[in-house]
Design a protein around this motif. Sequence first.
Motif, PDB file in Angstrom:
ATOM      1  N   THR A  48      29.756  45.107  37.459  1.00  0.00           N
ATOM      2  CA  THR A  48      30.143  45.242  36.051  1.00  0.00           C
ATOM      3  C   THR A  48      29.599  44.062  35.254  1.00  0.00           C
ATOM      4  O   THR A  48      29.377  42.976  35.810  1.00  0.00           O
ATOM      5  CB  THR A  48      31.682  45.286  35.917  1.00  0.00           C
ATOM      6  N   LYS A  49      29.409  44.312  33.980  1.00  0.00           N
ATOM      7  CA  LYS A  49      28.981  43.215  33.085  1.00  0.00           C
ATOM      8  C   LYS A  49      30.184  42.617  32.351  1.00  0.00           C
ATOM      9  O   LYS A  49      30.027  41.743  31.504  1.00  0.00           O
ATOM     10  CB  LYS A  49      27.940  43.724  32.056  1.00  0.00           C
ATOM     11  N   GLN A  50      31.401  43.068  32.693  1.00  0.00           N
ATOM     12  CA  GLN A  50      32.604  42.538  32.055  1.00  0.00           C
ATOM     13  C   GLN A  50      32.878  41.106  32.521  1.00  0.00           C
ATOM     14  O   GLN A  50      32.376  40.670  33.553  1.00  0.00           O
ATOM     15  CB  GLN A  50      33.819  43.396  32.427  1.00  0.00           C
ATOM     16  N   LYS A  51      33.750  40.425  31.747  1.00  0.00           N
ATOM     17  CA  LYS A  51      34.197  39.100  32.168  1.00  0.00           C
ATOM     18  C   LYS A  51      35.158  39.265  33.347  1.00  0.00           C
ATOM     19  O   LYS A  51      36.024  40.151  33.317  1.00  0.00           O
ATOM     20  CB  LYS A  51      34.911  38.406  31.004  1.00  0.00           C
ATOM     21  N   VAL A  52      34.980  38.445  34.375  1.00  0.00           N
ATOM     22  CA  VAL A  52      35.899  38.481  35.516  1.00  0.00           C
ATOM     23  C   VAL A  52      36.473  37.099  35.744  1.00  0.00           C
ATOM     24  O   VAL A  52      35.842  36.085  35.430  1.00  0.00           O
ATOM     25  CB  VAL A  52      35.214  38.981  36.812  1.00  0.00           C
ATOM     26  N   THR A  83      41.197  49.298  40.504  1.00  0.00           N
ATOM     27  CA  THR A  83      41.367  49.726  39.114  1.00  0.00           C
ATOM     28  C   THR A  83      40.867  48.644  38.161  1.00  0.00           C
ATOM     29  O   THR A  83      40.010  48.905  37.299  1.00  0.00           O
ATOM     30  CB  THR A  83      42.856  50.025  38.832  1.00  0.00           C
ATOM     31  N   THR A  84      41.378  47.418  38.362  1.00  0.00           N
ATOM     32  CA  THR A  84      40.912  46.295  37.530  1.00  0.00           C
ATOM     33  C   THR A  84      40.257  45.203  38.380  1.00  0.00           C
ATOM     34  O   THR A  84      39.742  44.235  37.827  1.00  0.00           O
ATOM     35  CB  THR A  84      42.097  45.651  36.762  1.00  0.00           C
ATOM     36  N   SER A  85      40.299  45.366  39.692  1.00  0.00           N
ATOM     37  CA  SER A  85      39.833  44.281  40.565  1.00  0.00           C
ATOM     38  C   SER A  85      38.583  44.655  41.346  1.00  0.00           C
ATOM     39  O   SER A  85      38.292  45.840  41.571  1.00  0.00           O
ATOM     40  CB  SER A  85      40.948  43.889  41.537  1.00  0.00           C
ATOM     41  N   ILE A  86      37.883  43.610  41.759  1.00  0.00           N
ATOM     42  CA  ILE A  86      36.698  43.745  42.619  1.00  0.00           C
ATOM     43  C   ILE A  86      36.869  42.740  43.752  1.00  0.00           C
ATOM     44  O   ILE A  86      37.081  41.543  43.503  1.00  0.00           O
ATOM     45  CB  ILE A  86      35.398  43.438  41.832  1.00  0.00           C
ATOM     46  N   LEU A 108      37.350  37.185  48.519  1.00  0.00           N
ATOM     47  CA  LEU A 108      37.829  36.853  47.178  1.00  0.00           C
ATOM     48  C   LEU A 108      38.128  38.121  46.400  1.00  0.00           C
ATOM     49  O   LEU A 108      37.493  39.160  46.622  1.00  0.00           O
ATOM     50  CB  LEU A 108      36.781  36.073  46.377  1.00  0.00           C
ATOM     51  N   THR A 109      39.075  38.002  45.488  1.00  0.00           N
ATOM     52  CA  THR A 109      39.338  39.099  44.565  1.00  0.00           C
ATOM     53  C   THR A 109      39.191  38.589  43.139  1.00  0.00           C
ATOM     54  O   THR A 109      39.732  37.525  42.790  1.00  0.00           O
ATOM     55  CB  THR A 109      40.758  39.678  44.762  1.00  0.00           C
ATOM     56  N   PHE A 110      38.426  39.342  42.356  1.00  0.00           N
ATOM     57  CA  PHE A 110      38.221  39.040  40.945  1.00  0.00           C
ATOM     58  C   PHE A 110      38.883  40.139  40.126  1.00  0.00           C
ATOM     59  O   PHE A 110      38.993  41.288  40.589  1.00  0.00           O
ATOM     60  CB  PHE A 110      36.721  38.994  40.612  1.00  0.00           C
ATOM     61  N   VAL A 111      39.301  39.800  38.909  1.00  0.00           N
ATOM     62  CA  VAL A 111      39.912  40.797  38.020  1.00  0.00           C
ATOM     63  C   VAL A 111      39.121  40.822  36.720  1.00  0.00           C
ATOM     64  O   VAL A 111      38.815  39.759  36.139  1.00  0.00           O
ATOM     65  CB  VAL A 111      41.394  40.450  37.748  1.00  0.00           C
ATOM     66  N   LYS A 118      43.756  39.600  29.692  1.00  0.00           N
ATOM     67  CA  LYS A 118      44.599  40.559  30.411  1.00  0.00           C
ATOM     68  C   LYS A 118      43.726  41.499  31.252  1.00  0.00           C
ATOM     69  O   LYS A 118      42.599  41.834  30.849  1.00  0.00           O
ATOM     70  CB  LYS A 118      45.423  41.393  29.418  1.00  0.00           C
ATOM     71  N   PRO A 119      44.269  41.950  32.412  1.00  0.00           N
ATOM     72  CA  PRO A 119      43.478  42.859  33.260  1.00  0.00           C
ATOM     73  C   PRO A 119      43.072  44.112  32.498  1.00  0.00           C
ATOM     74  O   PRO A 119      43.866  44.659  31.727  1.00  0.00           O
ATOM     75  CB  PRO A 119      44.457  43.215  34.389  1.00  0.00           C
ATOM     76  N   THR A 120      41.841  44.520  32.728  1.00  0.00           N
ATOM     77  CA  THR A 120      41.312  45.721  32.076  1.00  0.00           C
ATOM     78  C   THR A 120      40.507  46.503  33.119  1.00  0.00           C
ATOM     79  O   THR A 120      39.929  45.889  34.028  1.00  0.00           O
ATOM     80  CB  THR A 120      40.452  45.324  30.847  1.00  0.00           C
ATOM     81  N   PRO A 121      40.494  47.844  33.040  1.00  0.00           N
ATOM     82  CA  PRO A 121      39.822  48.620  34.093  1.00  0.00           C
ATOM     83  C   PRO A 121      38.347  48.243  34.272  1.00  0.00           C
ATOM     84  O   PRO A 121      37.647  47.935  33.298  1.00  0.00           O
ATOM     85  CB  PRO A 121      39.971  50.063  33.601  1.00  0.00           C
TER      86      PRO A 121
END
Length: 125
Positions: A48-52, A83-86, A108-111, A118-121
């Motif tokens: 994903t290109k989202q912020k984690v 859902t929100t984590s990788i 490791l787990t990133f969100v 806040k967590p986002t899908p």
Amino acid sequence: MSKPVSNRDPSIRVVLQPKDTNSQGSIFGGIILSYIDLAGAVECGKTTKQKVVTVAIKEVQFKAPVFMGEIVSFYTSTKKIGTTSISVHVEVEVLRKHETIEVTEADLTFVCVDEKGKPTPVVLS
Ligand SMILES: CC(C)(COP(=O)(O)OP(=O)(O)OC[C@H]1O[C@@H](n2cnc3c(N)ncnc32)[C@H](O)[C@@H]1OP(=O)(O)O)[C@@H](O)C(=O)NCCC(=O)NCCS
């Protein structure tokens, strides 16, 4: 533990500096941990290109020391997209005298987070 030289491409590869050493001349574990975190974030960038942000790093055991000037490779793989984590796995290796030394590994787990942190899908890129 040593094994044949790897032909995989690491997510990051670094040469550790004098500022990274402890009083025994080997590298601080916390320095390796910070690169594990960075390599994990690079791996998330493939999903994903989202912020984690990092929510968890599971138990890390250091199996071999790393010394100043050595080239350290951080190999990564994505284990689970939630859902929100990788969740990612990171393996840390150093090339020493034509042998690959396994230094440590980590899960490791990133969100994924929105602009308010806040967590986002997860949105696949
Ligand atoms: C990461 C953060 C946004 C999560 O917020 P939260 O409200 O606790 O999140 P949730 O409980 O909704 O969990 C979100 C996801 O993280 C996972 N998660 C939460 N805690 C976890 C843990 N300890 N281990 C593994 N996964 C975890 C949940 O299973 C969930 O995954 P899913 O949506 O894929 O099912 C929040 O805890 C935070 O901001 N932490 C600080 C992050 C940070 O700054 N890290 C850098 C170090 S300073």
